[in-house]
Design a protein around this motif. Structure first.
Motif, PDB file in Angstrom:
ATOM      1  N   ARG A 106       0.840  -1.210   0.000  1.00  0.00           N
ATOM      2  CA  ARG A 106       0.000   0.000   0.000  1.00  0.00           C
ATOM      3  C   ARG A 106       0.870   1.255   0.000  1.00  0.00           C
ATOM      4  O   ARG A 106       0.502   2.281  -0.598  1.00  0.00           O
ATOM      5  N   GLU A 107       2.034   1.196   0.671  1.00  0.00           N
ATOM      6  CA  GLU A 107       2.919   2.355   0.693  1.00  0.00           C
ATOM      7  C   GLU A 107       3.414   2.690  -0.706  1.00  0.00           C
ATOM      8  O   GLU A 107       3.528   3.861  -1.083  1.00  0.00           O
ATOM      9  N   ALA A 108       3.670   1.637  -1.504  1.00  0.00           N
ATOM     10  CA  ALA A 108       4.130   1.872  -2.879  1.00  0.00           C
ATOM     11  C   ALA A 108       3.036   2.509  -3.724  1.00  0.00           C
ATOM     12  O   ALA A 108       3.308   3.338  -4.588  1.00  0.00           O
ATOM     13  N   LEU A 109       1.766   2.113  -3.446  1.00  0.00           N
ATOM     14  CA  LEU A 109       0.648   2.698  -4.191  1.00  0.00           C
ATOM     15  C   LEU A 109       0.379   4.129  -3.769  1.00  0.00           C
ATOM     16  O   LEU A 109      -0.013   4.971  -4.582  1.00  0.00           O
ATOM     17  N   GLY A 110       0.546   4.406  -2.502  1.00  0.00           N
ATOM     18  CA  GLY A 110       0.147   5.705  -1.963  1.00  0.00           C
ATOM     19  C   GLY A 110      -1.298   5.670  -1.509  1.00  0.00           C
ATOM     20  O   GLY A 110      -2.081   4.805  -1.935  1.00  0.00           O
ATOM     21  N   ARG A 111      -1.644   6.583  -0.630  1.00  0.00           N
ATOM     22  CA  ARG A 111      -2.956   6.534   0.031  1.00  0.00           C
ATOM     23  C   ARG A 111      -4.114   6.623  -0.955  1.00  0.00           C
ATOM     24  O   ARG A 111      -5.066   5.834  -0.900  1.00  0.00           O
ATOM     25  N   GLU A 112      -4.069   7.558  -1.869  1.00  0.00           N
ATOM     26  CA  GLU A 112      -5.194   7.768  -2.786  1.00  0.00           C
ATOM     27  C   GLU A 112      -5.441   6.550  -3.659  1.00  0.00           C
ATOM     28  O   GLU A 112      -6.585   6.083  -3.799  1.00  0.00           O
ATOM     29  N   GLN A 113      -4.390   5.991  -4.237  1.00  0.00           N
ATOM     30  CA  GLN A 113      -4.548   4.829  -5.106  1.00  0.00           C
ATOM     31  C   GLN A 113      -4.941   3.579  -4.316  1.00  0.00           C
ATOM     32  O   GLN A 113      -5.704   2.740  -4.793  1.00  0.00           O
ATOM     33  N   PHE A 114      -4.420   3.491  -3.094  1.00  0.00           N
ATOM     34  CA  PHE A 114      -4.781   2.344  -2.260  1.00  0.00           C
ATOM     35  C   PHE A 114      -6.275   2.379  -1.937  1.00  0.00           C
ATOM     36  O   PHE A 114      -6.958   1.347  -2.006  1.00  0.00           O
ATOM     37  N   LEU A 115      -6.797   3.547  -1.591  1.00  0.00           N
ATOM     38  CA  LEU A 115      -8.224   3.643  -1.268  1.00  0.00           C
ATOM     39  C   LEU A 115      -9.081   3.329  -2.487  1.00  0.00           C
ATOM     40  O   LEU A 115     -10.137   2.700  -2.372  1.00  0.00           O
ATOM     41  N   LYS A 116      -8.647   3.735  -3.663  1.00  0.00           N
ATOM     42  CA  LYS A 116      -9.376   3.367  -4.887  1.00  0.00           C
ATOM     43  C   LYS A 116      -9.411   1.849  -5.035  1.00  0.00           C
ATOM     44  O   LYS A 116     -10.424   1.273  -5.433  1.00  0.00           O
ATOM     45  N   ARG A 117      -8.293   1.222  -4.697  1.00  0.00           N
ATOM     46  CA  ARG A 117      -8.202  -0.231  -4.808  1.00  0.00           C
ATOM     47  C   ARG A 117      -9.160  -0.908  -3.814  1.00  0.00           C
ATOM     48  O   ARG A 117      -9.812  -1.907  -4.145  1.00  0.00           O
ATOM     49  N   VAL A 118      -9.270  -0.349  -2.600  1.00  0.00           N
ATOM     50  CA  VAL A 118     -10.184  -0.930  -1.605  1.00  0.00           C
ATOM     51  C   VAL A 118     -11.633  -0.776  -2.060  1.00  0.00           C
ATOM     52  O   VAL A 118     -12.437  -1.719  -1.953  1.00  0.00           O
ATOM     53  N   TRP A 119     -11.987   0.396  -2.561  1.00  0.00           N
ATOM     54  CA  TRP A 119     -13.356   0.596  -3.058  1.00  0.00           C
ATOM     55  C   TRP A 119     -13.658  -0.365  -4.218  1.00  0.00           C
ATOM     56  O   TRP A 119     -14.759  -0.901  -4.321  1.00  0.00           O
ATOM     57  N   GLN A 120     -12.664  -0.573  -5.063  1.00  0.00           N
ATOM     58  CA  GLN A 120     -12.834  -1.512  -6.179  1.00  0.00           C
ATOM     59  C   GLN A 120     -13.096  -2.916  -5.632  1.00  0.00           C
ATOM     60  O   GLN A 120     -13.994  -3.622  -6.110  1.00  0.00           O
ATOM     61  N   TRP A 121     -12.318  -3.330  -4.624  1.00  0.00           N
ATOM     62  CA  TRP A 121     -12.534  -4.655  -4.019  1.00  0.00           C
ATOM     63  C   TRP A 121     -13.917  -4.736  -3.396  1.00  0.00           C
ATOM     64  O   TRP A 121     -14.609  -5.749  -3.523  1.00  0.00           O
ATOM     65  N   LYS A 122     -14.332  -3.662  -2.737  1.00  0.00           N
ATOM     66  CA  LYS A 122     -15.645  -3.649  -2.067  1.00  0.00           C
ATOM     67  C   LYS A 122     -16.760  -3.836  -3.085  1.00  0.00           C
ATOM     68  O   LYS A 122     -17.715  -4.590  -2.847  1.00  0.00           O
TER      69      LYS A 122
END
Length: 922
Positions: A106-122
């Motif tokens: 997640r650190e490599a992605l950064g906060r904004e991209q990581f949160l997009k990834r979580v919403w996508q998983w959701k």
């Protein structure tokens, strides 16, 4: 018109899929805020968006569904609000594991991209638990489904945070908190699970600074933290050490000396040596002692529960250089082993010691007390009204035994740490101005998050402010932490209804009626909902809290994959049908007792669905002719009896549901359908149905249709699928059973005389069956019996019901005597109440009599063993004091039944022996 027919066997899967979709399409679960009916509302305990259905969910949601279907059928404006929880730590862990598998973080992605990834998983996977709840038959208002991070609930979270801050109930400060080194976040006290282990108690020699020949023996379970010691405490009234208070000791393995202080709160004179070290930065009790004694705090562990770097460690603790070189950067467990070696010259004793080890409730990692800047809720001002609401009965906890648990915890409640050092969740609506602070904030090396200084001025607002109070606009930094998942969940009863907007739903359905939940979240969630509801709505969030038990395996053991004893509800629904699982859960939901679940129980209730199905097929085979409705009092004896029994069952089920006794309600339904309706009533009416054109057949068909339709409505909340499928084939009005009225007691159906007379018929039948068993006659062999009634009234009843007794008992020519025949030779005489049933033994061969005697003696031995066991349980003070009252009553009833049966078998044995003697006499 032809009568609809049912398939030969019940196929649950076809029925369940078909009817659930029809219910959804017809909007039958939707509640309208303008409906004239009295509101009845519940909020679902929101399952984690990461979750899948387990047996705990199955129990909880089955009980909720029974309540809401029942109330809906009663005409209430019933709302069951569904939704899911964003489950901060759990969800973040799921997505981080996916990233790890992809070779990134997640650190490599950064906060904004990581949160997009979580919403996508959701969006892709977060609906699994919802589809599984639908499979269970949950009649939630799915049009209103909510998520704890949808926009409406996020607005509510921000509103509550800001108001709490305005009211002085929120603060940010450096405190000792529970820290998970795996999840890298703070945890509240109740998010820490404690496990008893056997560790070590180390007794260490601390030499007095001014007289090294004298030592103070100090007991600790954590020798690695001695480098953070800032004092040693003794009890000020302890004669052994009182004279040492104010002196200093040399801290082993360092160049520091620390003071000896007196502290009556921290020190237990009976524990260990009577002297304890104080490490304010790494122990909760020590932190409080440090506050009382104005001690400084030395942090020796980093966020990963490793000893800080060698340079930091040496600088902070004044550790000897060679010690710092060995310990710097070590994980805490390895450091403990190494420190034990380094202390070899200082250790007086190392002994086994039982202790409670705190672990993260999510990942089971050992939790570390850690000094950290966190956000806290001042909880006492919120707890006091919540205590009062339970004490004065505005909130009712059922079973009441849990009330004291709630009150005890609330009276000793600590401030709530609400900030979490993760990314997935409601980011704290607080900003800090770097310009006002005078320099840019430092950043975490791992993820670049700002490290907010404890003395930075904070701006709390629902949206990002344009400027700070001094007009600076280019250096506002939002707090990187997110709120505890339970913070948003605490608002669930009113945020889901539209608050802070004053919506029609909020006006109609708040406060909610009932909360069904498990004991494990009484403090995590329930207590906090009461506090928040009272604070922001001025009213309790629910009237009743029903706390159900835990589901365990058949041996009472906790289910776990490692033990191989997990029962998967999806598997058993596939194997036995959803209705069988639901009925099992209801039948076993006894208050205060864990549910000991076995697949055999579920299979047993699958057999119950088959029994109902076959009874419905029998009914439909006989409904083709004319039906005539006459007043209940003018119907046949079997019809009057079954209507009265059904009436009594309706009264019982309604009463037990009002009391949340799902077990008793389902038992009453089971007993009525299986034993009274299927085994007895259907058997009784078969002769009447043989002549299809007779008047009695016409009224019997009407009673069959009337009672079965009522029975399906009575059953529906428990077994929604099979009841709907069968109801559709019966004479009815309306499109679905879901919205039909729940049965109510009818005075014209009451017939106590019919019930009393049938009790006598039942006694005669049971006595003849018992005689058949004792004398080893096959069930199909028609026998001759005599009967004796001890009163004229009883004799009259026997004469009137003679044909029915003969039919049910499969006997011929029942002779009803007018004088006692209990002294007559050659007869087996069995007595119950005022009735004797007599069967001759004169025609039996000696071998048959011998076999009968052996059979009776075997039954006597079994009964005597059972009676002894039951008496032992009832004579055990511990059992009697702990068992619920209904369990005691059940055991007493069982003892009475067993004793009556024993008397009958003993009576039979004496008569058989007498007959054997007679046959052997010349």
């Amino acid at each position: 018109m032809s009568t609809p027919q049912l398939d030969k066997t019940y196929s649950p899967h076809d029925v369940e899929d078909r009817w659930y979709q029809r219910w959804i399409d017809a909007g039958l679960f939707h509640a309208d805020s303008t409906h004239p009916g009295q509101p009845y509302s519940m909020v679902i305990p929101p399952p984690n968006v990461t979750g899948s259905l387990h047996v705990g969910h199955a129990l909880n949601n089955t009980l909720q569904d029974i309540l809401v279907r029942w109330r809906r059928m009663q005409g209430r404006n019933a709302l069951w609000m569904p939704g899911t929880d964003h489950a901060g730590i759990a969800t973040q862990n799921v997505v981080e594991r996916q990233l790890q598998a992809e070779g990134t973080t997640r650190e490599a992605l950064g906060r904004e991209q990581f949160l997009k990834r979580v919403w996508q998983w959701k969006e892709q996977s977060g609906g699994t638990i919802i589809s599984q709840l639908k499979r269970l038959g949950a009649s939630c208002d799915w049009e209103r489904e909510r998520f704890t991070m949808d926009e409406g609930l996020s607005e509510a979270v921000r509103e509550v945070f800001v108001r709490l801050h305005q009211d002085g109930l929120l603060y940010r400060g450096e405190r000792l908190i529970n820290w998970c080194p795996r999840c890298l976040t703070a945890l509240s006290d109740i998010e820490v699970e404690h496990e008893e282990i056997t560790g070590k108690l180390y007794t260490i020699r601390y030499a007095l600074a001014d007289d090294p020949a004298q030592v103070l023996l100090v007991a600790t379970t954590r020798p690695e933290t001695l480098f953070g010691d800032t004092a040693v405490a003794v009890h000020p009234e302890d004669e052994r050490f009182r004279h040492l208070i104010g002196k200093r000791v040399q801290l082993p393995l360092t160049s520091r000396t620390i003071p000896i202080v007196g502290d009556s709160i921290l020190v237990d004179r009976e524990f260990g040596t009577g002297a304890v070290k104080i490490t304010p930065a790494h122990d909760f009790n020590d932190f409080e002692a440090g506050e009382r004694n104005r001690l400084n705090r030395i942090k020796i562990l980093d966020l990963h529960a490793h000893i800080v770097s060698e340079a930091q460690f040496r600088l902070a603790t004044k550790a000897n250089p060679e010690v710092a070189a060995v310990l710097g950067g070590l994980p805490v467990q390895k450091a403990r082993t190494k420190v034990e070696e380094l202390l070899s010259d200082y250790l007086q004793e190392v002994a086994p010691h039982k202790m409670a080890l705190g672990k993260c409730y999510r990942c089971k990692t050992v939790v570390e007390p850690l000094l950290s800047d966190q956000w806290f809720v001042k909880i006492k001002p919120l707890a006091e009204p919540a205590i009062q609401a339970v004490e004065d009965g505005r909130v009712r906890i059922i079973p009441e035994a849990w009330k004291n648990n709630y009150l005890g915890w609330m009276r000793d409640i600590k401030d709530w740490c609400i900030s979490r050092q993760i990314w997935w969740g409601h980011q704290i609506p607080a900003w800090y101005c770097e310009t006002c602070y005078g320099s840019p904030f430092l950043r975490r090396s791992s993820d670049g998050a700002p490290l907010i200084p404890s003395d930075a001025a904070v701006i709390v607002a629902k949206t990002k402010p344009a400027t700070c109070p001094k007009g600076h606009s280019d250096a506002l930094v939002q707090d990187p932490d997110v709120l505890d998942t339970w913070f948003s969940s605490a608002l669930w009863p009113f945020s889901t209804l539209g608050w802070p907007k004053q919506t029609p739903e909020l006006k109609a359905f708040y406060p909610t009626s009932t909360l069904v939940t498990g004991l494990d979240i009484l403090f995590f969630w329930v207590a906090r909902m009461i506090m928040m509801g009272l604070k922001f709505m001025g009213e309790v969030p629910f009237r009743d809290i029903y706390i159900h038990a835990l589901v365990r395996d058949a041996e009472g053991q906790k289910m776990s994959k490692s033990k191989g004893n997990v029962i998967d509800p999806l598997h058993v629904m596939e194997q036995f049908g959803t209705d069988a699982l639901r009925f099992t859960m209801a039948a076993m939901a006894s208050p205060g007792r864990d549910v000991k679940l076995a697949e055999e129980r579920i299979e047993g209730y699958r057999n119950f669905t088959n029994k109902i199905w076959n009874a419905a097929r029998f009914l439909l085979m006989h409904l083709g002719g004319e039906r005539v409705e006459v007043p209940a009092a003018q119907r046949s004896f079997p019809d009057r009896w079954i209507l009265s029994c059904l009436n009594a069952t309706i009264a019982t089920v309604t009463h037990e549901l009002e009391q949340y006794r799902f077990d008793r309600a389902s038992s009453a339904i089971y007993q009525f359908i299986w034993h009274e309706y299927c085994d007895k009533y259907i058997e009784m009416i078969k002769p009447a149905l043989k002549d299809q054109a007779s008047e009695q057949a016409k009224t019997t068909r009407q009673t069959l249709a009337e009672t079965f339709e009522t029975m399906m409505r009575l059953l529906h909340p428990f077994m929604p699928f099979i009841s709907e499928e069968i109801w559709q084939t019966l004479p009815h009005e309306g499109t679905s059973i879901v919205r039909k009225p729940y049965p109510t007691v009818r005075s014209d159906w009451d017939d106590k005389t019919a019930e009393e007379e049938f009790e006598i018929v039942t006694e005669c039948v049971e006595l003849t069956n018992l005689a058949r068993l004792i004398l080893n006659y096959p069930a199909g062999k028609r026998l001759h019996f005599k009967s004796h009634a001890k009163t004229d009234k009883l004799r009259s009843i026997l004469n009137e019901r003679k044909d029915l007794i003969e039919h049910l008992a499969n006997i011929d020519g029942l002779m009803i005597g007018t004088t006692p025949e209990t002294t007559m030779p050659h007869f087996l005489v069995l007595t119950r109440g005022s009735v004797d049933m007599l069967r001759t033994m004169e025609d039996m061969e000696p071998a048959d009599l011998h076999k009968a005697k052996e059979n009776v003696q075997k039954q006597i031995a079994i009964l005597e063993k059972e009676i002894t066991r039951t008496k032992q349980k009832l004579g055990n003070p511990e059992f009697v004091s702990k068992a619920p009252p209904d369990v005691i009553v059940d055991h007493q009833d069982r003892l009475n039944r067993e004793t009556r049966m024993l008397n009958l078998f003993q009576q039979a044995r004496e008569q058989i022996i007498f007959e054997q003697t007679k046959q052997q006499s010349p």
